[in-house]
Design a protein around this motif. Structure first.
Motif, short mmCIF file in Angstrom:
data_model
loop_
_atom_site.label_atom_id
_atom_site.label_comp_id
_atom_site.label_asym_id
_atom_site.label_seq_id
_atom_site.Cartn_x
_atom_site.Cartn_y
_atom_site.Cartn_z
N CYS A 97 0.90 -1.23 -0.03
CA CYS A 97 -0.08 -0.08 -0.06
C CYS A 97 0.98 1.31 0.12
O CYS A 97 2.13 1.18 0.52
N ASN A 98 0.51 2.23 -0.68
CA ASN A 98 1.13 3.45 -0.69
C ASN A 98 1.38 4.20 0.65
O ASN A 98 0.19 4.40 1.55
N LYS A 99 2.58 4.23 1.06
CA LYS A 99 2.67 4.96 2.63
C LYS A 99 2.24 6.31 2.64
O LYS A 99 1.62 6.59 3.88
N LYS A 100 2.08 7.13 1.72
CA LYS A 100 1.64 8.39 1.95
C LYS A 100 0.09 8.29 2.19
O LYS A 100 -0.41 8.91 3.29
N PHE A 101 -0.39 7.32 1.32
CA PHE A 101 -2.02 7.22 1.65
C PHE A 101 -2.21 6.82 3.05
O PHE A 101 -2.93 7.20 3.77
N ILE A 102 -1.47 5.74 3.39
CA ILE A 102 -1.71 5.11 4.86
C ILE A 102 -1.56 6.03 5.79
O ILE A 102 -2.15 6.29 6.74
N PHE A 103 -0.34 7.15 5.72
CA PHE A 103 -0.09 8.09 6.67
C PHE A 103 -1.07 9.34 6.76
O PHE A 103 -1.61 9.52 7.66
N GLU A 104 -1.43 9.68 5.43
CA GLU A 104 -2.17 10.78 5.46
C GLU A 104 -3.81 10.42 5.70
O GLU A 104 -4.58 11.30 6.23
N LYS A 105 -4.22 9.62 4.75
CA LYS A 105 -5.59 9.28 5.01
C LYS A 105 -6.05 8.32 5.76
O LYS A 105 -7.33 8.44 6.40
N LEU A 106 -5.37 7.37 6.21
CA LEU A 106 -5.67 6.31 7.16
C LEU A 106 -5.38 6.76 8.53
O LEU A 106 -5.77 6.17 9.68
N ASN A 107 -4.47 8.04 8.80
CA ASN A 107 -3.76 8.47 9.96
C ASN A 107 -3.25 7.14 10.84
O ASN A 107 -3.18 7.21 12.04
N LEU A 108 -2.22 6.42 9.99
CA LEU A 108 -1.68 5.60 10.61
C LEU A 108 0.04 6.09 10.48
O LEU A 108 0.38 6.52 9.72
N HIS A 109 0.78 5.50 11.65
CA HIS A 109 2.11 5.75 11.49
C HIS A 109 2.81 4.86 12.15
O HIS A 109 2.24 3.98 12.99
#
Length: 251
Positions: free
Chosen positions: A192-204
Motif C-alpha cells: 500500500c502507498n505509504k503516503k496514503f496510509i499516513f495521510e488518509k488512514l492516519n496510521l504511522h
C-alpha cells in the motif's frame, strides 16, 4: 533487527512529514511552517538553558549533544550557547535534511548513528547533552536504559544531561498506538502507498514507551550520577505525565 526496523520507520516518517514526526502537534500534519517549527526549538532551549544556569551546571559550555536530533530543531538553538553542537540521529533522511536546513550554522555537526551505542564519541566528551521526545520511541525499557548509560558515559564530569521520558501512558492510549503502528507496518508490507496510509488512514509506525519516575530514579542511582531536578510536563501529549530529568555526573 530492531535498529533496522527503527531506522526504516524513521526514514519513512522523515520522507512523509519530518516536521510533524518530530513535533506531532494536533492540526500540524503537513502544515508546519518552517520558521514556526524552528522557533519552538529556540523557545524550548531557552527554557532548559535558563534552568541549567540556575542549577549551576554544566561548568563549561564548549560541546553539546542533541540526541535524536531529527532535522536540527534543537541542535541549532543549542549551538548558540556552545562552541560546537552535535546532532545525532538514526534516520539518514533526517540527517540529510538537517544538514541542508542548517548549512549556514557553522558550529552544528550532524552525524548518522545506526548502532546501539554511542561509541562514535569518547568518554567524558560533552558538557551538555539534551534529548527530548526521543527515548520514548525506543523498543523497550532495556534499550532506553542502555542508551542512558551511553549518554552518561559521554557526559563530562560536572556536565549536565537533560532527558525527557514519559512517566506513564494509559493502557488504552498504548493499545491505540500499538494498533496504528501494526496496521501501518502490515499495509506497507503488502504494497500500500505509504503516503496514503499516513495521510488518509492516519496510521504511522511510531512506538511509545514509558518508565515510571521511581524506576528512573532508582536506575540513575546505580549509575553514580546526581539528579539535580525533575520537572513534570506534558511533552508528547497531555496524557503521558512526562518527566524531564536534569542529571550531573560527579564520578
Amino acid at each position: 533487527m530492531f535498529l533496522q526496523r527503527q531506522k526504516r520507520d524513521w526514514d519513512d516518517l522523515a520522507d512523509l512529514d519530518p516536521l510533524w514526526a518530530i513535533l506531532s502537534h494536533k492540526g500540524k500534519k503537513f502544515r508546519w511552517d518552517l520558521n514556526e517549527f524552528f522557533s519552538t526549538g529556540q523557545t524550548e532551549t531557552d527554557g532548559i538553558i535558563k534552568t541549567a544556569q540556575e542549577l549551576g551546571y554544566p561548568l563549561a559550555w564548549n560541546l553539546a549533544l542533541d540526541f535524536g536530533c531529527g532535522v536540527g530543531r534543537l541542535t541549532r538553538a543549542l549551538a548558540k550557547n556552545f562552541q560546537e553542537c552535535y546532532g545525532v540521529d538514526i534516520s539518514e533522511i533526517m540527517i540529510t535534511k538537517a544538514k541542508i536546513l542548517n548549512q549556514f550554522i557553522s558550529n552544528c555537526k550532524f552525524i548518522l548513528n545506526t548502532e546501539n551505542d554511542l561509541k562514535i564519541f569518547q568518554n567524558n566528551y560533552f558538557d551538555l547533552i539534551y534529548t527530548n521526545l526521543v527515548l520514548q520511541h525506543l523498543q523497550d525499557k532495556k534499550m532506553i536504559k542502555s542508551y542512558l548509560i551511553e549518554l552518561i558515559r559521554t557526559l563530562k564530569k560536572e556536565g549536565l544531561l537533560i532527558f525527557q521520558l514519559p512517566h506513564y501512558y494509559p493502557i488504552m492510549h498504548r493499545m491505540l498506538i500499538h494498533l496504528r503502528r501494526s496496521a501501518y507496518i502490515f499495509l506497507a508490507s503488502v504494497g500500500c502507498n505509504k503516503k496514503f496510509i499516513f495521510e488518509k488512514l492516519n496510521l504511522h509506525p511510531m512506538r511509545l514507551n514509558f518508565i515510571p519516575e521511581k524506576e528512573v530514579a532508582e536506575f540513575l542511582e546505580t549509575q553514580r550520577v546526581k539528579v539535580l531536578k525533575i520537572q513534570i510536563n506534558s511533552h508528547g501529549g497531555i496524557l503521558n505525565k512526562s518527566r524531564t530529568y536534569f542529571v550531573t555526573k560527579y564520578n
